[in-house]
Design a protein around this motif. Structure first.
Motif, short mmCIF file in Angstrom:
data_model
loop_
_atom_site.label_atom_id
_atom_site.label_comp_id
_atom_site.label_asym_id
_atom_site.label_seq_id
_atom_site.Cartn_x
_atom_site.Cartn_y
_atom_site.Cartn_z
N GLU A 1 10.80 -3.03 8.60
CA GLU A 1 9.36 -2.92 8.83
C GLU A 1 8.88 -4.11 9.67
N PHE A 2 9.34 -5.30 9.33
CA PHE A 2 9.01 -6.51 10.09
C PHE A 2 9.52 -6.40 11.52
N PHE A 3 10.78 -5.97 11.68
CA PHE A 3 11.38 -5.83 13.01
C PHE A 3 10.54 -4.90 13.88
N SER A 4 10.04 -3.81 13.30
CA SER A 4 9.31 -2.80 14.08
C SER A 4 8.01 -3.37 14.65
N LYS A 5 7.49 -4.43 14.05
CA LYS A 5 6.24 -5.01 14.53
C LYS A 5 6.44 -5.99 15.67
N PHE A 6 7.68 -6.50 15.82
CA PHE A 6 7.89 -7.56 16.80
C PHE A 6 8.85 -7.21 17.92
N GLY A 7 9.55 -6.08 17.84
CA GLY A 7 10.45 -5.70 18.91
C GLY A 7 11.53 -6.73 19.16
N GLY A 8 12.30 -6.54 20.20
CA GLY A 8 13.32 -7.52 20.57
C GLY A 8 14.53 -7.54 19.67
N VAL A 9 15.09 -8.72 19.50
CA VAL A 9 16.31 -8.95 18.73
C VAL A 9 15.95 -9.73 17.48
N HIS A 10 16.63 -9.41 16.39
CA HIS A 10 16.32 -10.03 15.10
C HIS A 10 17.60 -10.57 14.48
N ILE A 11 17.57 -11.85 14.19
CA ILE A 11 18.75 -12.52 13.63
C ILE A 11 18.54 -12.77 12.15
N ILE A 12 19.56 -12.43 11.36
CA ILE A 12 19.56 -12.72 9.93
C ILE A 12 20.69 -13.71 9.68
N ILE A 13 20.34 -14.81 9.01
CA ILE A 13 21.33 -15.82 8.63
C ILE A 13 21.50 -15.75 7.12
N ALA A 14 22.66 -15.28 6.68
CA ALA A 14 22.92 -15.12 5.25
C ALA A 14 23.65 -16.34 4.69
N TRP A 15 23.52 -16.52 3.38
CA TRP A 15 24.27 -17.58 2.68
C TRP A 15 25.76 -17.30 2.88
N PRO A 16 26.62 -18.24 3.17
CA PRO A 16 26.50 -19.70 3.05
C PRO A 16 26.02 -20.40 4.32
N PHE A 17 25.34 -19.67 5.20
CA PHE A 17 24.69 -20.26 6.38
C PHE A 17 25.69 -20.91 7.34
N THR A 18 26.69 -20.13 7.71
CA THR A 18 27.66 -20.52 8.74
C THR A 18 27.55 -19.53 9.88
N GLU A 19 28.16 -19.83 11.01
CA GLU A 19 28.12 -18.88 12.14
C GLU A 19 28.68 -17.52 11.75
N ASP A 20 29.64 -17.51 10.83
CA ASP A 20 30.24 -16.24 10.39
C ASP A 20 29.28 -15.39 9.57
N SER A 21 28.22 -16.00 9.04
CA SER A 21 27.27 -15.24 8.20
C SER A 21 26.00 -14.86 8.96
N VAL A 22 26.04 -14.95 10.28
CA VAL A 22 24.89 -14.62 11.13
C VAL A 22 25.10 -13.24 11.76
N ARG A 23 24.07 -12.41 11.71
CA ARG A 23 24.11 -11.09 12.34
C ARG A 23 22.84 -10.89 13.15
N ALA A 24 22.94 -10.06 14.20
CA ALA A 24 21.78 -9.76 15.05
C ALA A 24 21.59 -8.25 15.10
N TYR A 25 20.32 -7.85 15.16
CA TYR A 25 19.95 -6.43 15.12
C TYR A 25 18.83 -6.14 16.12
N LEU A 26 18.76 -4.88 16.52
CA LEU A 26 17.61 -4.39 17.27
C LEU A 26 16.56 -3.94 16.26
N SER A 27 15.38 -3.57 16.73
CA SER A 27 14.29 -3.19 15.84
C SER A 27 14.63 -2.02 14.94
N ASP A 28 15.51 -1.13 15.39
CA ASP A 28 15.88 0.02 14.56
C ASP A 28 16.98 -0.29 13.55
N GLY A 29 17.45 -1.54 13.52
CA GLY A 29 18.49 -1.94 12.58
C GLY A 29 19.90 -1.81 13.10
N SER A 30 20.07 -1.33 14.34
CA SER A 30 21.42 -1.24 14.90
C SER A 30 21.91 -2.63 15.29
#
Length: 123
Positions: A86-115
């Protein structure tokens, strides 16, 4: 798969922000220059907790260089929730989620539709 680029210094800073916010989330907006994410604007006056972060979007400056968002998940789950989508849909672009334990391996990027999007760290 589409690819986006992020400066190494910014990636390291975002990982540190996630670590410092733990066990709460943090959120920010990503500025892009010449096709590379270079800076983050931290959400003003955030109200954060372990499952969400809220802020008033009207407090954000109008900035055409903002091309994405970033936020942390204080769990090992790097996938977007329904609230994230829902948040992504309001801002467009690319969305990065940094999950615990907060290393480069735990970072993912998504488009507004979640792909998913490939995220490449550049110097």
């Amino acid at each position: 798969m589409m690819e986006v680029r992020i400066r190494r210094e910014l990636m390291e800073y975002l990982l540190e922000l996630a670590r410092n916010a733990y066990p709460n989330e943090f959120a920010g907006f990503l500025r892009e220059k010449d096709g590379v994410f270079e800076e983050v604007l931290i959400a003003p006056n955030p109200h954060s907790g372990p499952g969400s972060v809220f802020f008033n979007t009207w407090m954000l400056p109008y900035d055409e260089s903002v091309k994405g968002t970033v936020h942390s998940h204080p769990s090992p789950n790097p996938w977007p929730s329904e609230a994230d989508l829902e948040f992504f849909s309001k801002f467009g672009g690319v969305h990065i989620i940094i999950a615990w334990p907060f290393t480069e391996d735990s970072v993912r990027a998504y488009l507004s539709d979640g792909s998913g999007v490939r995220l490449r760290v550049v110097d």
